[in-house]
Design a protein around this motif. Structure first.
Motif, PDB file in Angstrom:
ATOM      1  N   LEU A 140       0.848  -1.198  -0.007  1.00  0.00           N
ATOM      2  CA  LEU A 140       0.139  -0.025  -0.027  1.00  0.00           C
ATOM      3  C   LEU A 140       0.836   1.196   0.042  1.00  0.00           C
ATOM      4  CD1 LEU A 140      -2.848   1.502   0.354  1.00  0.00           C
ATOM      5  CD2 LEU A 140      -2.737   0.992   2.750  1.00  0.00           C
ATOM      6  N   GLN A 141       0.643   2.185  -0.981  1.00  0.00           N
ATOM      7  CA  GLN A 141       1.382   3.392  -1.082  1.00  0.00           C
ATOM      8  C   GLN A 141       0.701   4.296  -0.311  1.00  0.00           C
ATOM      9  OE1 GLN A 141       1.196   3.416  -5.393  1.00  0.00           O
ATOM     10  NE2 GLN A 141       3.416   4.292  -5.272  1.00  0.00           N
ATOM     11  N   THR A 142       1.580   5.307   0.609  1.00  0.00           N
ATOM     12  CA  THR A 142       0.875   6.218   1.446  1.00  0.00           C
ATOM     13  C   THR A 142      -0.101   6.961   0.717  1.00  0.00           C
ATOM     14  OG1 THR A 142       2.813   7.522   1.112  1.00  0.00           O
ATOM     15  CG2 THR A 142       2.678   6.136   3.240  1.00  0.00           C
ATOM     16  N   ASN A 143       0.058   7.398  -0.380  1.00  0.00           N
ATOM     17  CA  ASN A 143      -0.852   8.600  -0.957  1.00  0.00           C
ATOM     18  C   ASN A 143      -2.122   7.849  -1.564  1.00  0.00           C
ATOM     19  OD1 ASN A 143       0.411   7.175  -3.236  1.00  0.00           O
ATOM     20  ND2 ASN A 143       0.624   8.656  -4.465  1.00  0.00           N
ATOM     21  N   LYS A 144      -2.135   6.503  -1.466  1.00  0.00           N
ATOM     22  CA  LYS A 144      -3.550   5.869  -1.723  1.00  0.00           C
ATOM     23  C   LYS A 144      -4.397   5.403  -0.580  1.00  0.00           C
ATOM     24  CE  LYS A 144      -2.126   4.588  -6.175  1.00  0.00           C
ATOM     25  NZ  LYS A 144      -1.484   3.392  -6.957  1.00  0.00           N
ATOM     26  N   VAL A 145      -3.915   5.569   0.740  1.00  0.00           N
ATOM     27  CA  VAL A 145      -4.496   5.175   1.981  1.00  0.00           C
ATOM     28  C   VAL A 145      -5.982   5.767   1.886  1.00  0.00           C
ATOM     29  CG1 VAL A 145      -4.531   5.410   4.472  1.00  0.00           C
ATOM     30  CG2 VAL A 145      -2.493   4.586   3.291  1.00  0.00           C
ATOM     31  N   LYS A 146      -5.996   7.324   1.657  1.00  0.00           N
ATOM     32  CA  LYS A 146      -7.290   7.822   1.846  1.00  0.00           C
ATOM     33  C   LYS A 146      -8.389   7.197   1.025  1.00  0.00           C
ATOM     34  CE  LYS A 146      -5.961  11.302  -1.583  1.00  0.00           C
ATOM     35  NZ  LYS A 146      -4.161  11.174  -1.787  1.00  0.00           N
ATOM     36  N   TYR A 147      -7.937   6.790  -0.027  1.00  0.00           N
ATOM     37  CA  TYR A 147      -9.017   6.047  -1.033  1.00  0.00           C
ATOM     38  C   TYR A 147      -9.963   4.746  -0.316  1.00  0.00           C
ATOM     39  CZ  TYR A 147      -6.876   8.859  -4.569  1.00  0.00           C
ATOM     40  OH  TYR A 147      -6.330  10.091  -5.048  1.00  0.00           O
ATOM     41  N   ILE A 148      -8.904   3.904   0.479  1.00  0.00           N
ATOM     42  CA  ILE A 148      -9.698   2.906   1.243  1.00  0.00           C
ATOM     43  C   ILE A 148      -9.896   2.773   2.511  1.00  0.00           C
ATOM     44  CG2 ILE A 148      -8.713   1.566  -0.916  1.00  0.00           C
ATOM     45  CD1 ILE A 148      -6.592   0.611   1.609  1.00  0.00           C
TER      46      ILE A 148
END
Ligand SMILES: *Cc1c(COP(=O)(O)O)cnc(C)c1O
Length: 234
Positions: free
Chosen positions: A80-88
């Protein structure tokens, strides 16, 4: 067309046999159906056939399918990339792949924004494979302690590992055993946000070996849904 229902029954039978061999109860081992590359329709068949939990390894796939899949618990099992955490952050019930403090910090921040506590597992790379994600066994305890100290919106529920591929799964049992040892050790840490319940180890080709070494959560894709075809888009 794969018969998803029959396949799930077969996996459950093998799961039960492996648990029995280890002197454990089949119900103590959670089956997470791994649905990467599968359509929402296929996933819903799995849910109709009894899957309560599904795992995806890409943020994009979770977002694409989320609205079309029946109610089920989603697990983020891939890097998991940090910049994608917000989506899930408001979609998954557990993130298995936390292997850095930076990622934990971001999960903590986003969970706070949604006023939720996120369950996570620490991904341990016990075979120290260069090509795989996961924190080394030496650094695991420090990461756990740092997260407990600084991330009030995270609850640590256990450990996860992906073993190296081996023709004979018996050859990689040592890597499972090593993570089980850490699981028993760190599970005794006294903290209100540490509640070990999941040792996520074992995939289609090695879940029986993993269960015998103490796994209580298996992530199974191919044995349920058939071989993946990465050439066609989903
Ligand atoms: C794809 C995947 C699995 C499932 O693999 P299969 O061999 O299809 O059972 C399990 N865990 C992770 C992290 C995966 O990416």
């Amino acid at each position: 067309m794969e018969n998803i229902k029959t396949n799930i029954e077969k996996v459950n039978e093998k799961k039960a046999a492996a648990a029995a061999k280890a002197g454990r109860n089949a119900d103590d081992v959670l089956l997470v159906g791994v649905t990467k590359t599968r359509t929402a329709e296929e996933i819903n068949k799995g849910i109709d056939a009894g899957l309560t939990d599904i795992g995806e390894n890409k943020v994009q796939e979770i977002m694409d399918k989320y609205d079309f899949v029946k109610p089920v618990k989603w697990h983020m099992i891939g890097h998991l990339q940090t910049n994608k955490v917000k989506y899930i952050i408001d979609k998954v019930s557990m993130i298995h792949s936390v292997d850095s403090y930076k990622l934990a910090e971001e999960i903590n921040k986003r969970a706070g924004q949604h006023q939720l506590t996120m369950d996570i597992l620490i991904q341990v790379n016990s075979a120290q494979e260069e090509s795989k994600f996961g924190i080394s066994t030496d650094e695991t305890e420090e990461l756990i302690r740092r997260v407990l100290e600084n991330c009030p919106n995270i609850r640590i529920r256990g450990l996860m590992c992906i073993a190296p591929f081996a023709e004979d799964p018996d050859d990689i049992r040592v890597y499972f055993a090593e993570v089980k040892k850490l699981y028993d050790q760190y599970g005794t840490i006294e903290h209100e946000r540490l509640d070990f319940q999941y040792l996520s180890m074992g995939m289609s080709h090695d879940f029986e070996a993993a269960i015998q070494e103490g796994s209580n959560l298996i992530r199974v894709g191919t044995a349920i849904f058939g071989e993946r075809d990465y050439s066609k888009k989903n």
